[in-house]
Scaffold this active site. Structure first.
Site, PDB file in Angstrom:
ATOM      1  N   LYS A   1       0.877  -1.435  -0.105  1.00 41.05           N
ATOM      2  CA  LYS A   1       0.063  -0.028  -0.043  1.00 41.05           C
ATOM      3  C   LYS A   1       0.992   1.205   0.095  1.00 41.05           C
ATOM      4  CE  LYS A   1      -3.905  -2.335   2.241  1.00 41.05           C
ATOM      5  NZ  LYS A   1      -4.705  -2.639   3.422  1.00 41.05           N
TER       6      LYS A   1
ATOM      7  N   GLN B   1      -4.343  -1.196   9.947  1.00 42.43           N
ATOM      8  CA  GLN B   1      -4.368  -2.486   9.036  1.00 42.43           C
ATOM      9  C   GLN B   1      -4.993  -3.753  10.239  1.00 42.43           C
ATOM     10  OE1 GLN B   1      -3.534  -3.135   5.933  1.00 42.43           O
ATOM     11  NE2 GLN B   1      -3.834  -5.378   6.054  1.00 42.43           N
TER      12      GLN B   1
ATOM     13  N   ASP C   1     -10.753   3.199   4.778  1.00 44.05           N
ATOM     14  CA  ASP C   1     -11.127   1.910   4.531  1.00 44.05           C
ATOM     15  C   ASP C   1     -12.708   1.741   4.571  1.00 44.05           C
ATOM     16  OD1 ASP C   1      -9.351  -0.271   4.728  1.00 44.05           O
ATOM     17  OD2 ASP C   1      -8.667   0.344   6.616  1.00 44.05           O
TER      18      ASP C   1
HETATM   19  N1  GUN Z   1      -6.933  -6.489   6.380  1.00 41.23           N
HETATM   20  C1  GUN Z   1      -7.412  -7.118   5.002  1.00 41.23           C
HETATM   21  N2  GUN Z   1      -8.046  -6.278   4.363  1.00 41.23           N
HETATM   22  C2  GUN Z   1      -7.929  -4.856   5.009  1.00 41.23           C
HETATM   23  C3  GUN Z   1      -8.523  -3.820   4.616  1.00 41.23           C
HETATM   24  O1  GUN Z   1      -8.905  -3.709   3.278  1.00 41.23           O
HETATM   25  N3  GUN Z   1      -8.137  -2.662   5.570  1.00 41.23           N
HETATM   26  C4  GUN Z   1      -7.455  -2.968   6.396  1.00 41.23           C
HETATM   27  N4  GUN Z   1      -7.532  -1.771   7.180  1.00 41.23           N
HETATM   28  N5  GUN Z   1      -7.151  -4.094   6.957  1.00 41.23           N
HETATM   29  C5  GUN Z   1      -7.328  -5.305   6.007  1.00 41.23           C
END
Ligand code: GUN
Length: 283
Positions: free
Chosen positions: A53, A97, A120
Site C-alpha cells: 500500500k 491494518q 477503509d
Molecule cells: N485487512 C485485510 N483487508 C483489509 C483492508 O481492506 N483494510 C484494512 N485496514 N485491513 C485489512
C-alpha cells in the site's frame, strides 16, 4: 470463452489515472494528498499488504505517513495516535491494518477514525451511509470486486448474487453494494447449511472465506461470474483462491484469477478513496 477478469491490468490503469490527477493538482500548487498507514505487530501477511500500500501510494504521488508500532502498543497509545492524525491537516486518509492483536478492541479503533478520513470505509457512519444507498467511502476490497463485476458486463439488475463470507471487510459491505445495484442477495457463512444449494443458484458468486478450493465444479452453475477474494497459501507456498480455478473455469462466463484478480484492486481502491478524500478536503 471464459473471460478472465484481470485485476492487475485494471488496477494499473486506475493507478495511472490517479497519478495524473495528483500531478495536475501539484502543478497548480496544491499540497500532496496524505495517507497514514498504521501497522501494529508483526503479522507477516499484514506487513506485506501494508508495504505494498505504501509503495503504490508513493508511485501515485501520495505522501505516506508510516507508523509501524510494536505488538505491545496499548489501546490508549493507538487511540491517541489516531486522534492526532484526525487533526493533522496534511493527512487525508487513515488506514489501520486489520487484524489487530487481541488486546485491542477493533471496534473502538474503527470508531475513533474521523469518518471524513476513513478511506477503509469501516466507520459505522460510512457503513450506515452505504446501507442507506448513499455511500461516502466504499470499503476497498468489495469496491474492487464491483469494478471487476462491471468489467464482466453481466447484468446486475435482478441478478442473484451469492456472497460467501460475512466479514465487515468484505461480505457485509459487498451485500449492500450488490443490493444498491438492484441484485438479489444471499449471504452465506460458516453456519450456512447446504452451502452448495446456495452457490449453485448464483449468477454472481463472491467468495471470501480463506478456505482453499472450497468451491469446485459441482458448486456453480453454467455462465456464473465468479469473484474470488480468497488468497490462501498452500503448504508448498502456492497461492490459491477459495475457488478451484481450473475446475470451474470452463463453466464460468467470467472469473478472477488468484493472484492477479481482486488483490491488486484493493490497493488501487484505497488510493482512489484517498484521492477522493483529498479532493473533498481541498474544496
Ligand atoms: N485487512 C485485510 N483487508 C483489509 C483492508 O481492506 N483494510 C484494512 N485496514 N485491513 C485489512
Amino acid at each position: 470463452m471464459t473471460q478472465i477478469l484481470d485485476g492487475k491490468a485494471m488496477s494499473r490503469q486506475i493507478l495511472d489515472g490517479l497519478k495524473n490527477e495528483v500531478a495536475s493538482y501539484r502543478q497548480k500548487g496544491f499540497r500532496a494528498p496524505g495517507l497514514a498507514t498504521i501497522l501494529l505487530g508483526n503479522d507477516p501477511a499484514s506487513a506485506v499488504y501494508v508495504r505494498n500500500k505504501r509503495k503504490r501510494a508513493d508511485d501515485v504521488g501520495i505522501k505516506s505517513f508510516k507508523y509501524d508500532l510494536p505488538t505491545q502498543t496499548t489501546q490508549l497509545e493507538l487511540l491517541t495516535l489516531i486522534e492526532e492524525l484526525n487533526n493533522q491537516g496534511e493527512v487525508d486518509g487513515i488506514l489501520v491494518q486489520l487484524p489487530l492483536p487481541a488486546h485491542i478492541d477493533t471496534s473502538l479503533v474503527i470508531y475513533a477514525v474521523n469518518p471524513d478520513k476513513d478511506v477503509d470505509g469501516f466507520h459505522p457512519e460510512n457503513i450506515g451511509k452505504l446501507s442507506l444507498g448513499h455511500p461516502r467511502f466504499l470499503p476497498c476490497t468489495p469496491k474492487g470486486c464491483m469494478y471487476l463485476i462491471q468489467a464482466s458486463k453481466s447484468k446486475l439488475l435482478g441478478a442473484h448474487a451469492v456472497i460467501v463470507g460475512r466479514s465487515i471487510i468484505v461480505g457485509k459491505p459487498m451485500a449492500y453494494m450488490m443490493l444498491n445495484t438492484d441484485a438479489t442477495v444471499t449471504i452465506c457463512h460458516s453456519n450456512t447449511r447446504n452451502l452448495r444449494e446456495h452457490t449453485r443458484q448464483a449468477d454472481i458468486l463472491i467468495t471470501a472465506t480463506g478456505i482453499p478450493h472450497l468451491i469446485g465444479e459441482g458448486d456453480v452453475k453454467e455462465g456464473v461470474v465468479i469473484i474470488d477474494v480468497g488468497i490462501n497459501k498452500l503448504e508448498d507456498g502456492t497461492l490459491v483462491g477459495d475457488v478451484d480455478f481450473d475446475a470451474v473455469k470452463n463453466k464460468a462466463a467470467a472469473i478472477t484469477p488468484v493472484p492477479g484478480g481482486v488483490g491488486p484492486m484493493t490497493i488501487s481502491m484505497l488510493l482512489e478513496n484517498t484521492v477522493a478524500a483529498y479532493r473533498h478536503h481541498l474544496s
